[in-house]
Every structure is written in C-alpha cells, then in structure tokens.
Design a protein around this motif. Sequence first.
Motif, short mmCIF file in Angstrom:
data_model
loop_
_atom_site.label_atom_id
_atom_site.label_comp_id
_atom_site.label_asym_id
_atom_site.label_seq_id
_atom_site.Cartn_x
_atom_site.Cartn_y
_atom_site.Cartn_z
N GLY A 145 0.80 -1.22 0.00
CA GLY A 145 0.00 0.00 0.00
C GLY A 145 0.83 1.27 0.00
N ASN A 146 2.09 1.18 -0.41
CA ASN A 146 2.93 2.38 -0.43
C ASN A 146 2.49 3.30 -1.57
N ILE A 147 1.98 4.48 -1.20
CA ILE A 147 1.37 5.39 -2.19
C ILE A 147 2.39 5.90 -3.19
N LYS A 148 3.59 6.27 -2.72
CA LYS A 148 4.62 6.79 -3.63
C LYS A 148 5.00 5.74 -4.67
N ALA A 149 5.17 4.50 -4.22
CA ALA A 149 5.57 3.43 -5.14
C ALA A 149 4.46 3.14 -6.15
N LEU A 150 3.20 3.14 -5.68
CA LEU A 150 2.07 2.92 -6.59
C LEU A 150 2.00 4.03 -7.64
N PHE A 151 2.14 5.27 -7.16
CA PHE A 151 2.06 6.42 -8.07
C PHE A 151 3.17 6.36 -9.12
N ARG A 152 4.40 6.08 -8.67
CA ARG A 152 5.53 6.05 -9.61
C ARG A 152 5.43 4.86 -10.56
N LYS A 153 4.93 3.74 -10.06
CA LYS A 153 4.75 2.58 -10.95
C LYS A 153 3.72 2.91 -12.03
N GLY A 154 2.65 3.60 -11.62
CA GLY A 154 1.65 4.03 -12.60
C GLY A 154 2.25 4.96 -13.63
N LYS A 155 3.11 5.88 -13.18
CA LYS A 155 3.75 6.83 -14.10
C LYS A 155 4.68 6.11 -15.08
N ALA A 158 2.66 4.32 -17.61
CA ALA A 158 2.08 5.31 -18.53
C ALA A 158 3.11 5.79 -19.55
N GLN A 159 4.33 6.02 -19.08
CA GLN A 159 5.40 6.46 -19.99
C GLN A 159 5.70 5.40 -21.04
N GLN A 160 5.45 4.15 -20.69
CA GLN A 160 5.67 3.06 -21.63
C GLN A 160 4.44 2.79 -22.51
N GLY A 161 3.40 3.62 -22.32
CA GLY A 161 2.18 3.47 -23.12
C GLY A 161 1.24 2.39 -22.62
N GLU A 162 1.52 1.85 -21.42
CA GLU A 162 0.69 0.77 -20.86
C GLU A 162 -0.43 1.38 -20.01
N TYR A 163 -1.35 2.11 -20.67
CA TYR A 163 -2.39 2.84 -19.94
C TYR A 163 -3.35 1.90 -19.22
N ARG A 164 -3.66 0.79 -19.85
CA ARG A 164 -4.62 -0.14 -19.25
C ARG A 164 -4.10 -0.69 -17.91
N GLU A 165 -2.79 -0.91 -17.82
CA GLU A 165 -2.19 -1.40 -16.58
C GLU A 165 -1.98 -0.26 -15.57
N ALA A 166 -1.69 0.93 -16.10
CA ALA A 166 -1.36 2.06 -15.22
C ALA A 166 -2.58 2.59 -14.47
N ILE A 167 -3.72 2.64 -15.15
CA ILE A 167 -4.91 3.28 -14.56
C ILE A 167 -5.37 2.61 -13.26
N PRO A 168 -5.52 1.27 -13.20
CA PRO A 168 -5.95 0.66 -11.92
C PRO A 168 -4.93 0.87 -10.78
N LEU A 219 -4.29 10.23 -17.75
CA LEU A 219 -4.15 8.89 -18.30
C LEU A 219 -5.45 8.36 -18.88
N VAL A 220 -6.55 8.64 -18.17
CA VAL A 220 -7.86 8.18 -18.66
C VAL A 220 -8.13 8.79 -20.04
N LYS A 221 -7.81 10.07 -20.19
CA LYS A 221 -8.00 10.74 -21.48
C LYS A 221 -7.09 10.13 -22.56
N LYS A 222 -5.82 9.91 -22.19
CA LYS A 222 -4.89 9.31 -23.16
C LYS A 222 -5.34 7.92 -23.57
N HIS A 223 -5.86 7.17 -22.58
CA HIS A 223 -6.31 5.80 -22.87
C HIS A 223 -7.50 5.83 -23.82
#
Length: 289
Positions: free
Chosen positions: A207-217, A220-230, A252-256
């Motif tokens: 549940g580490n928020i910083k790690a979740l946020f950065r993993k999502g980023k 997203a940078q790799q274009g994996e929006y479907r995985e990043a959004i959840p 991200l939702v808009k980009k997706h």
Amino acid sequence: GSGLLKKKTLVPGQGVDTRPRKGQDVTIRLKATLEDGSVVEENPALTFTLGDCDVLQALDLCVQLLEMGETALIVSDAKYCYGVQGRSPDVPPNAAITLEVELLVARDAPDMELLSGKEKIELANRKRERGNFFYQQADYVLAINSYDIALKIISSSSKVDFSPDEEAELLDVKVKCLNNLAASQLKLDHYEAALKSCNLVLEHQPGNIKALFRKGKVLAQQGEYREAIPILKAALKLEPSNKTIHAELSKLVKKHADQKTVETEMYRKMLGNPSAAGAPGKCKDKLPW
C-alpha cells in the motif's frame, strides 16, 4: 586539463605512498571561502568515505591526491561544488570556491558485518541524505549512486543481532531509498529500472502510495495505460485528497480513451469497414468458405 579544478601544495606531506585510497574513511581539516573571501564552511575534522560522493566533488577528487599531513589549496569551479543552484543562503549560483584542506587521517572503512543496528541505520541514512542532496541539485546520476550505496549497506550480511525495532527502521530506510531511487531513475527515463525499484517497495509495502504512483507513471510512460490506470486508482483510494494523483489519473484516462479511438479507427481501416462506429458490420448473407 580544463583549468576548472586546481590544487596547490602549501605544506608538503609524508610522501606519495601515504595517499588515501578510494573506500577509505578520511578525516580532513577544511576551510571553504568564496572569491570575495567570505567563509562558507569551516570544519576542523570532517570525516567521509573517499569516492562515495559524500562531499563536494572537488574534495572527493582532490583528497585522493593529498599526502598524509599535506595542506593544499584547491580552487574549484562551481561545476565541482554547488553548481548552478548554489547553496542557500550563503553560496550563490555558479560560485567558484577555494578550499584549504589538510589530510589528518586515512583508515579502512569499518567492516559492515560488525556494525551494530544503530550504526548501520546511521550510515545508510547519511548516504540516503546525500542522495537527496544530489536529487535537489538535479544531479540524478550521483543521486542514484548514493541510494545504491545506502541499499548495499542495508542488505549487507551481518554477524550482529538486531532488535525488532532496528530491523523495522532498516526496512523503513530501505523503502525510502528505493522510492527515491525510482524517482531518480524516472528523471533519467530509465523505466525498466524504475519499475523494478517500485516493485521492490511494493513487495514490502503493497500500500505504499509513492511506489504505486511512480509505478503508474512508469507504465504510462511506456504506453501501458490499461495497466497504469488501476494502479493509480489504488493509490488514489488510499489518499483521496492527493491532487497530483488526481491530475495524473485524469490525464491517463483521457490518453487511454484517445488510444482506443485511434486503435478503433485503425481496425476499421484494416477491415475496410466504412462505418464510423468502428466495429465490423453484420453480414446479411452468410457466404460459404
């Protein structure tokens, strides 16, 4: 050769054989002044690990050339000191610094296996804080170097038993280092390395928020929006008031959605379907293969 870093011997030392080696702990007397003569630092016994970037680069480079007992004058360009940002409030941006240095002691660094829990925590935290300094200076390569050193200290084997509190504190320092490491790797577009750092944090703290946020980023940078959004949604659920996560998730939702529109249009063209709906129309008559 560039003239940006110069060393002049004021008091000779005890010979070339007495020069310290990388990895040793050295103690120096230090006086640092600006070009106008104002003193910005004075320390009668500054101790650091040579080659670990614990101090100004000017010192890290030049102390290796000092002989035991030698006193030298080092004139350094801002590049090897506080750079374009300076150090508030006493060192202005792009300031050249003159360092008067005397080498007092050089000894082998302590054996990591014999450090107590408290000593290990203090040492790892010092390296982590140095990494934070480099991060603030936007020197992400040196920041990564410092965080890596801290993580090696934490993960080194030990012959000493640690208390549960010390183990918990070491884990806390490790998580901070990994999070900061991921942030530095992101700045350099090292996405695979950043993803690995985030995953290591989430192994210990799902549940580490910083790690979740950065993993999502990273995803997203790799274009994996479907995985990043959840993943970003999970971070937002843990901290609903976080505006940064809100903004990133909306983006991200808009980009997706845009990505899906482009894909739909591409499939429509591939299938030769002129309908704007994007999905293949139903065939009225079934044709035999």
